[in-house]
Design a protein around this motif. Structure first.
Motif, PDB file in Angstrom:
ATOM      1  N   LEU A  34      -2.004   4.051   5.398  1.00  0.00           N
ATOM      2  CA  LEU A  34      -2.637   3.827   5.990  1.00  0.00           C
ATOM      3  C   LEU A  34      -3.311   4.653   7.083  1.00  0.00           C
ATOM      4  O   LEU A  34      -4.234   4.328   8.090  1.00  0.00           O
ATOM      5  CB  LEU A  34      -2.499   2.340   6.314  1.00  0.00           C
ATOM      6  CG  LEU A  34      -2.788   0.879   4.926  1.00  0.00           C
ATOM      7  CD1 LEU A  34      -2.096  -0.145   5.855  1.00  0.00           C
ATOM      8  CD2 LEU A  34      -3.803   1.054   4.306  1.00  0.00           C
ATOM      9  N   GLU A  44       3.076   2.074  -3.128  1.00  0.00           N
ATOM     10  CA  GLU A  44       1.653   2.485  -4.639  1.00  0.00           C
ATOM     11  C   GLU A  44       1.535   3.649  -3.805  1.00  0.00           C
ATOM     12  O   GLU A  44       1.217   4.765  -4.366  1.00  0.00           O
ATOM     13  CB  GLU A  44      -0.043   1.418  -4.477  1.00  0.00           C
ATOM     14  CG  GLU A  44      -0.703   1.949  -5.434  1.00  0.00           C
ATOM     15  CD  GLU A  44       0.119   1.244  -6.638  1.00  0.00           C
ATOM     16  OE1 GLU A  44      -0.373   2.360  -7.772  1.00  0.00           O
ATOM     17  OE2 GLU A  44       0.729   0.390  -6.893  1.00  0.00           O
ATOM     18  N   HIS A  45       0.542   4.495  -2.279  1.00  0.00           N
ATOM     19  CA  HIS A  45      -0.084   4.824  -1.880  1.00  0.00           C
ATOM     20  C   HIS A  45       0.805   6.430  -1.441  1.00  0.00           C
ATOM     21  O   HIS A  45       0.445   7.161  -0.733  1.00  0.00           O
ATOM     22  CB  HIS A  45      -1.291   4.914  -1.495  1.00  0.00           C
ATOM     23  CG  HIS A  45      -2.103   4.187  -2.286  1.00  0.00           C
ATOM     24  ND1 HIS A  45      -2.859   5.123  -3.129  1.00  0.00           N
ATOM     25  CD2 HIS A  45      -2.253   3.039  -2.367  1.00  0.00           C
ATOM     26  CE1 HIS A  45      -3.318   3.848  -3.858  1.00  0.00           C
ATOM     27  NE2 HIS A  45      -3.028   2.496  -3.417  1.00  0.00           N
ATOM     28  N   VAL A  61       0.528  -1.405  -0.227  1.00  0.00           N
ATOM     29  CA  VAL A  61       0.269   0.011   0.477  1.00  0.00           C
ATOM     30  C   VAL A  61       0.938   1.367  -0.268  1.00  0.00           C
ATOM     31  O   VAL A  61       0.593   2.001  -0.598  1.00  0.00           O
ATOM     32  CB  VAL A  61      -0.929  -0.276   0.976  1.00  0.00           C
ATOM     33  CG1 VAL A  61      -1.806   1.490   1.449  1.00  0.00           C
ATOM     34  CG2 VAL A  61      -2.636  -0.843   1.293  1.00  0.00           C
ATOM     35  N   GLU A  62       1.861   1.419   0.775  1.00  0.00           N
ATOM     36  CA  GLU A  62       3.029   2.296   0.763  1.00  0.00           C
ATOM     37  C   GLU A  62       3.747   2.867  -0.434  1.00  0.00           C
ATOM     38  O   GLU A  62       4.270   4.146  -0.337  1.00  0.00           O
ATOM     39  CB  GLU A  62       3.671   2.102   1.795  1.00  0.00           C
ATOM     40  CG  GLU A  62       2.636   2.942   3.955  1.00  0.00           C
ATOM     41  CD  GLU A  62       3.748   3.029   4.681  1.00  0.00           C
ATOM     42  OE1 GLU A  62       4.865   1.984   4.248  1.00  0.00           O
ATOM     43  OE2 GLU A  62       3.650   3.069   5.476  1.00  0.00           O
TER      44      GLU A  62
END
Length: 191
Positions: free
Chosen positions: A105, A99-100, A96-97
């Motif tokens: 989160l 990608e974003h 997630v990190e």
């Protein structure tokens, strides 16, 4: 209900808000309440935390809260349970990190555009879990026969049900029974 709060319990609530603001979060959760309790000195709750050795381990508690926040609120024990099912939470967070961005989160609690009013940020709101802790502190005080709500009642309430603070405290060897035991010992010494 807040009229029953001792000066120390009120200060815990104020310091929890300050912790959230300092971290740039739009909400006050159990973690901020726990950190505010760890910041207290000379109060029943502070004395219990000192007796249980948590004051010396504040940095470790804060790091555990930070890791859980980075994982979107998933505690170490929850991550361990998920690992038993073949789910690697750290790998998911890393993906997630990537990608974003770092802390993606954790950004769920950051103030958004709706939380701005006339160019100023609103004060952080209390999450449902933090509100529940405050409400439970009243029930704890009544159950103990106290006519006030002190920081010790907030501490007992934090440990009264599963949650982030209870998980982090359990990682550090502290359960609600330990808090109640130390409070009883202190009361016996004073009485």
């Amino acid at each position: 209900m807040f009229e029953r709060f001792t000066a120390s319990a009120r200060q815990v609530v104020r310091e929890a808000v300050a912790h959230a603001e300092l971290a740039g979060r739009g909400s006050v959760g159990e973690g901020e309440l726990l950190l505010a309790l760890l910041d207290r000195t000379g109060s029943p709750g502070a004395d219990v935390l000192t007796a249980l050795g948590l004051r010396e381990r504040r940095a470790s508690v804060e790091a555990a809260l930070h890791r859980a926040h980075r994982r979107g609120g998933i505690s170490a024990s929850d991550a361990e349970a998920l690992a038993g099912l073949g789910i690697d939470v750290e790998e998911i967070v890393a993906r997630v990190e990537r990608e974003h961005g770092a802390g993606a989160l954790a950004a769920a609690g950051a103030p958004g555009p709706k939380e701005k009013r006339r160019g100023r940020l609103r004060r952080p709101y209390f999450t449902p879990e933090a509100k529940s802790v405050v409400e439970r502190s009243l029930r704890v005080a009544l159950g103990r026969g106290d006519k006030y709500i002190g920081d010790e009642h907030l501490l007992i309430a934090l440990l009264g049900r599963p949650g982030l603070a209870a998980s982090v405290l359990a990682e550090h060897g502290v359960q609600q029974a330990d808090v109640l035991r130390v409070l009883a010992e202190r009361q016996a010494e004073a009485g």
